[in-house]
Design an enzyme around this catalytic site. Structure first.
Site, PDB file in Angstrom:
ATOM      1  CD  GLU A  59     -19.978  49.165 -15.061  1.00  0.00           C
ATOM      2  OE1 GLU A  59     -19.159  48.305 -15.377  1.00  0.00           O
ATOM      3  OE2 GLU A  59     -21.152  49.187 -15.478  1.00  0.00           O
ATOM      4  CB  THR A  61     -25.893  53.873 -10.960  1.00  0.00           C
ATOM      5  OG1 THR A  61     -25.006  53.974  -9.850  1.00  0.00           O
ATOM      6  CG2 THR A  61     -27.011  52.944 -10.605  1.00  0.00           C
ATOM      7  CB  SER A  64     -20.507  51.816 -19.278  1.00  0.00           C
ATOM      8  OG  SER A  64     -21.248  51.040 -18.363  1.00  0.00           O
ATOM      9  CB  VAL A  65     -17.025  56.443 -19.555  1.00  0.00           C
ATOM     10  CG1 VAL A  65     -16.190  57.317 -20.497  1.00  0.00           C
ATOM     11  CG2 VAL A  65     -18.189  57.256 -18.984  1.00  0.00           C
ATOM     12  CG  ASP A 170     -22.602  64.227  -8.866  1.00  0.00           C
ATOM     13  OD1 ASP A 170     -22.276  64.178  -7.659  1.00  0.00           O
ATOM     14  OD2 ASP A 170     -22.609  63.225  -9.596  1.00  0.00           O
TER      15      ASP A 170
END
Ligand code: ADP
Ligand code: MG
Ligand code: ZN
Length: 517
Positions: A59, A61, A64-65, A170
């Protein structure tokens, strides 16, 4: 089920039979997760016909996985990761993320994509599920060989995406899935990816930094322009001052407007000498001092991509150099290697870019950082000289393999030593204060996690006892007693402060450390 991605409003049931045993789902999951799963079924009803959503596995920002199971035609059950993107994500951003996965994914340790579902503004990217461990949970027990392989496979995934002109932006352990038992690796999360000038990913040719609907904010990011009249600044002035090290006790909103902001580090563009610039009839008087004057405070920020997590950001990202390339991912891989070699995760824990830059200087040296920044046109001012650390000594000390040097030997927190310049805040306070074998990095938020050092918990016992235990001790060393120089040499090359001389992922794979692979 085929792995050719299908992005459709409709149902992609190719290879899947409809399974509607949601009622049978055992409610092992917490109530709030159950609610989230119900919400997802409602938002994207097609999922119900293909997947039994079992759990929530991530989860953030922006997404959601979930873990979903699908019954295949041949009777097998297969597991998938369902990434539900927040509905406010920009459509082009979503499409770009998906295109990275479809074009570059599915090989060389890069996660592939199986399906994509959409209903209205809800998008679910379906990927093969890969079981993995969190680095923070296993860092203290990793062997050197595991670390070597981990970095090798990370570099392999970077080489692969960089060939397509994808800059991930990232790179951090949470986005590089690692299954320790099966030795599987997968790079995920292209939610911040950008393209190089010659990228092969069509959608990365769009200027994604300027998408207005919902810019993905980043941990620790603040709207530094919030109290500034942006329209009052000239275009020329816009490139003069980028960042100001704030006094941490002040409220973030007020400190940009306060008149006497002081701090250990400041960054400026070097395209013109600030003292010669005149804005609104005023001459700047803070050039090469450790403070930033009101004139500079009122300048507009330079616009440059700033993505990722501060502790993993390259110096050219932290100083907002506009020319950022694939080298930024290589830097992040270097930070991960530093973390794994020292046994500390996260290694740099910074709430903003200038704290992150200061922490880099404590390891790589302030003179070296200033020199590198100069090469890409940024003037970095640091109120105190921070010496460059020897990487082996640093990592071995943090691992507890060497006695901790005294303050006078390793003034790692030099920039933050002066309380008047850098008052202590909860951000800078380590979560646990180790009792021994510590370095002063902890006081500047560097090297946060203290793992257990079983090999150093014993005292000097009788030699017979030592003999008995020698094989155990040997195995508990996990190879950390014979880390080759090549590991620290590679680390030095990955964490080259200058992006133009920094090793590339392709070159790093050829490094002597990996000659047997
Ligand atoms: P975000 O953009 O929210 O960070 P990510 O794509 O990084 O989303 O996924 C968040 C987390 O979900 C990951 O850190 C990982 O733990 C889990 N995850 C993502 N993709 C997969 C996958 N294919 N298999 C297993 N877990 C996954
Ligand atoms: Mg992620
Ligand atoms: Zn100034």
């Amino acid at each position: 089920m085929e792995l050719s991605p299908v992005c459709t409003d409709g149902i992609s049931t190719d290879g899947c039979t409809i399974k509607s045993d949601r009622a049978q789902r055992k409610s092992k999951v917490p109530r709030d997760v159950e609610v989230d799963i119900e919400f997802l079924y409602k938002a994207v009803p097609q999922l119900n016909k293909v997947f039994r959503i079992v759990d929530k596995i991530g989860e953030g920002t922006f997404s959601s996985v979930y873990l979903g199971e699908a019954q295949m035609r041949d009777g097998r059950k297969e597991r998938f990761a369902l990434k539900h993107l927040i509905p406010t994500s920009h459509p082009t951003r979503i499409a770009a993320e998906l295109q990275c996965l479809t074009v570059a994914g599915g090989k060389d340790n890069v996660m592939g994509v199986s399906y994509c579902f959409r209903k209205e503004d809800h998008v679910v990217i379906v990927m093969p599920y890969m079981e993995h461990q969190a680095i923070v949970d296993i860092i203290s027990s990793l062997t050197f060989e595991e670390v070597r392989l981990y970095i090798y496979h990370l570099l392999k995934s970077l080489k692969h995406i960089h060939q397509f002109g994808i800059i991930h932006r990232d790179i951090k352990p949470n986005n590089f899935l690692y299954n320790r038992n099966s030795k599987m690796y997968a790079l995920v999360d292209f939610g911040l990816a950008q393209g190089t000038a010659d990228t092969q990913i069509e959608l990365l040719k769009v200027d994604l930094t300027r998408l207005s609907k919902m810019q993905r904010p980043v941990f620790g990011e603040k709207n530094l322009n919030s109290c500034l009249p942006a329209s009052s600044t000239t275009k020329q002035a816009a490139i003069m001052t980028e960042l100001v090290k704030p006094i941490k006790t002040e409220d973030p909103a007020s400190r940009r407007c306060s008149s006497a902001i002081r701090g250990p580090v400041a960054v400026r563009s070097q395209t013109q000498k600030p003292q010669r610039t005149v804005q609104q009839g005023l001459t700047c008087n803070c050039y090469l001092t450790d403070r930033v004057c009101n004139i500079c405070l009122s300048r507009k920020q330079q616009v440059a991509a700033r993505a990722g997590t501060p502790g993993f950001r390259a110096p050219e990202v932290l100083t907002k150099c506009p020319n950022q390339g694939t080298a930024i991912d290589v830097w992040s891989a270097g930070v991960i290697l530093l973390s794994l070699l020292s046994g500390r995760y996260p290694f740099f824990k910074a709430s903003d870019d200038l704290i992150a830059l200061t922490q880099i200087m404590t390891i790589r040296g302030s003179r070296e950082t200033i020199q590198a920044a100069k090469s890409f046109g940024k003037a970095v001012v640091c109120s105190k000289e921070l010496p460059k650390q020897d990487l082996r000594t640093l990592c071995e000390t943090l691992r507890g393999r060497r006695p901790s040097p005294g303050d006078e030997v390793t003034p790692l927190h030099g920039a933050s030593k002066d309380a008047a310049h850098h008052p202590k805040t909860p951000d800078d306070t380590p979560t646990h204060r180790p009792t021994e074998g510590t370095l002063k990095q902890h006081e500047s938020g560097v090297g946060q996690t203290l793992p257990n050092h079983p090999e150093h918990s014993g005292s000097k016992d009788a030699s017979t006892l030592l003999d008995k235990q020698s094989s155990e001790v040997e195995s508990s060393e996990r190879g950390w007693d014979r880390v080759p120089d090549g590991a620290y040499n590679l680390l030095d090359r990955l964490m080259d402060l200058n992006p133009t001389t920094r090793i590339t992922a392709a070159q790093a794979l050829q490094h002597p450390l990996f000659k047997d692979l």
